[in-house]
Design an enzyme around this catalytic site. Structure first.
Site, PDB file in Angstrom:
ATOM      1  N   ASP A  17       0.874  -1.166   0.000  1.00  0.00           N
ATOM      2  CA  ASP A  17       0.000   0.000   0.000  1.00  0.00           C
ATOM      3  C   ASP A  17       0.924   1.233   0.000  1.00  0.00           C
ATOM      4  OD1 ASP A  17      -2.228   1.767   0.527  1.00  0.00           O
ATOM      5  OD2 ASP A  17      -1.529   1.813   2.608  1.00  0.00           O
ATOM      6  N   ASP A  19      -0.264   5.116   0.924  1.00  0.00           N
ATOM      7  CA  ASP A  19      -0.546   6.128   1.943  1.00  0.00           C
ATOM      8  C   ASP A  19      -0.585   5.521   3.334  1.00  0.00           C
ATOM      9  OD1 ASP A  19      -0.873   8.462   0.263  1.00  0.00           O
ATOM     10  OD2 ASP A  19      -2.587   7.391  -0.562  1.00  0.00           O
TER      11      ASP A  19
HETATM   12  C1  XBP Z   1      -5.450   6.130   0.534  1.00  0.00           C
HETATM   13  C2  XBP Z   1      -6.591   6.978   0.202  1.00  0.00           C
HETATM   14  C3  XBP Z   1      -6.402   8.074  -0.740  1.00  0.00           C
HETATM   15  C4  XBP Z   1      -5.622   9.248  -0.217  1.00  0.00           C
HETATM   16  C5  XBP Z   1      -5.831  10.435  -1.107  1.00  0.00           C
HETATM   17  O1  XBP Z   1      -5.935   4.869   1.007  1.00  0.00           O
HETATM   18  O2  XBP Z   1      -7.688   6.756   0.666  1.00  0.00           O
HETATM   19  O3  XBP Z   1      -7.677   8.536  -1.095  1.00  0.00           O
HETATM   20  O4  XBP Z   1      -6.085   9.597   1.067  1.00  0.00           O
HETATM   21  O5  XBP Z   1      -5.501  10.147  -2.429  1.00  0.00           O
HETATM   22  P1  XBP Z   1      -5.032   3.559   0.964  1.00  0.00           P
HETATM   23  P2  XBP Z   1      -6.419  10.647  -3.663  1.00  0.00           P
HETATM   24  O6  XBP Z   1      -3.747   3.896   1.634  1.00  0.00           O
HETATM   25  O7  XBP Z   1      -5.827   2.551   1.755  1.00  0.00           O
HETATM   26  O8  XBP Z   1      -4.862   3.148  -0.477  1.00  0.00           O
HETATM   27  O9  XBP Z   1      -6.922  12.017  -3.305  1.00  0.00           O
HETATM   28  O10 XBP Z   1      -5.501  10.646  -4.857  1.00  0.00           O
HETATM   29  O11 XBP Z   1      -7.561   9.663  -3.785  1.00  0.00           O
HETATM   30 MG    MG Z   2      -2.969   3.114   3.439  1.00  0.00          MG
END
Ligand code: XBP
Ligand code: MG
Length: 259
Positions: A17, A19
């Site tokens: 993953d 973020d």
């Molecule tokens: C990450 C997200 C993303 C980011 C923002 O979740 O939910 O939406 O917060 O990115 P994970 P965008 O780590 O579970 O994949 O604004 O580009 O969507």
């Molecule tokens: Mg995440």
């Protein structure tokens, strides 16, 4: 150098993953970019640290904005072409987020660079499975691991290429299909309950490294729940699961966690 390829290797690919897992991008990255985009478009919205924690339950930036409107700014629901307006607002957010990453102030979490390098040396495939926008992924990788680092990843699955965002398993299934590997030969690294649910539903054993936003979430089903991936000089803390006496995550531990 140890090569782990072959029949007896239970881990042929590691799916990361982005973020919260590769880097702490949410509080001081995405959140700030959303707020700057709101300001740019003349909106008086401000997502503080606490509110953003609540909004993180909705994955995907566009989906998060829509959810916010429904809950906190319902008069905006009357906007004509609401979906297009959200898309444009989100494009502004992505522009600000990429600029923020390019300033190089968002470091990788402990152990991430070390593990990625070790997996590459061991010829274990690495891949990305994230709900965030593709350019956010490449910008983060380039600003932390170098210009050519996106090419290190066999598959990068990101954003709207699948219909269902996490906790749906779609992005993990898509990445596994592109890798041409069954889930049984792979392992995922996640930071959140939504991410864990997505990976488990795709059949993947999953290691969780928590952060301040996710520490209290339910990680039932994870192979291990850790403070972070750890470094030799800075071991991880074990929050759940067995780590076979090891103090940092490396290829050997990932294999033991699958065995
Ligand atoms: C990450 C997200 C993303 C980011 C923002 O979740 O939910 O939406 O917060 O990115 P994970 P965008 O780590 O579970 O994949 O604004 O580009 O969507
Ligand atoms: Mg995440």
């Amino acid at each position: 150098m140890t090569l782990y390829r072959g029949r007896n290797n239970p881990v042929e690919a590691v799916l990361f993953d982005v973020d919260g897992t590769l880097a702490d991008t949410e509080r001081d990255g995405h959140r700030l970019a959303f707020n700057t985009a709101f300001e740019e478009l003349g909106l008086d919205w401000m997502w503080d640290v606490e509110l953003y924690g609540e909004l993180l339950a909705i994955t995907g930036g566009k989906e998060r904005i829509r959810h916010y409107i429904e809950k906190y700014a319902p008069t905006e629901l009357g906007r004509s072409e609401l979906s297009n307006w959200i898309t444009d607002l989100h494009k502004a957010k992505t522009r600000h987020y990429v600029a923020l990453l390019q300033r190089g102030e968002t470091p990788l979490r402990p152990g991430v660079a070390r593990l990625i390098r070790q997996l590459r040396e061991a010829k274990i495939k690495i891949a990305i499975a994230t709900t965030t926008t593709p350019e956010n992924v490449t910008s983060l990788l380039k600003s932390t691991l170098g210009e050519d680092s996106p090419s290190w990843f066999e598959v990068i699955g990101a954003g709207d290429i699948v219909p269902g965002k996490k906790p749906e398993p779609d992005i993990y299934c898509w990445v596994l299909e592109k890798l041409g590997l069954p889930a049984a030969r792979c392992i995922a690294v996640e930071d959140s309950e939504n991410g864990l649910r997505a990976a488990l539903a795709a059949g993947l054993d999953t290691v969780v490294t928590v952060n301040d936003y996710t520490r209290q979430q339910d990680f039932t089903g994870a192979a291990a729940v850790l403070s972070d991936l750890g470094e030799p000089a800075r071991p991880f803390a074990v929050l759940a699961g067995t780590t076979h006496g090891r103090e940092w995550v490396d290829a050997e531990l990932l294999m033991k966690l699958k065995a």
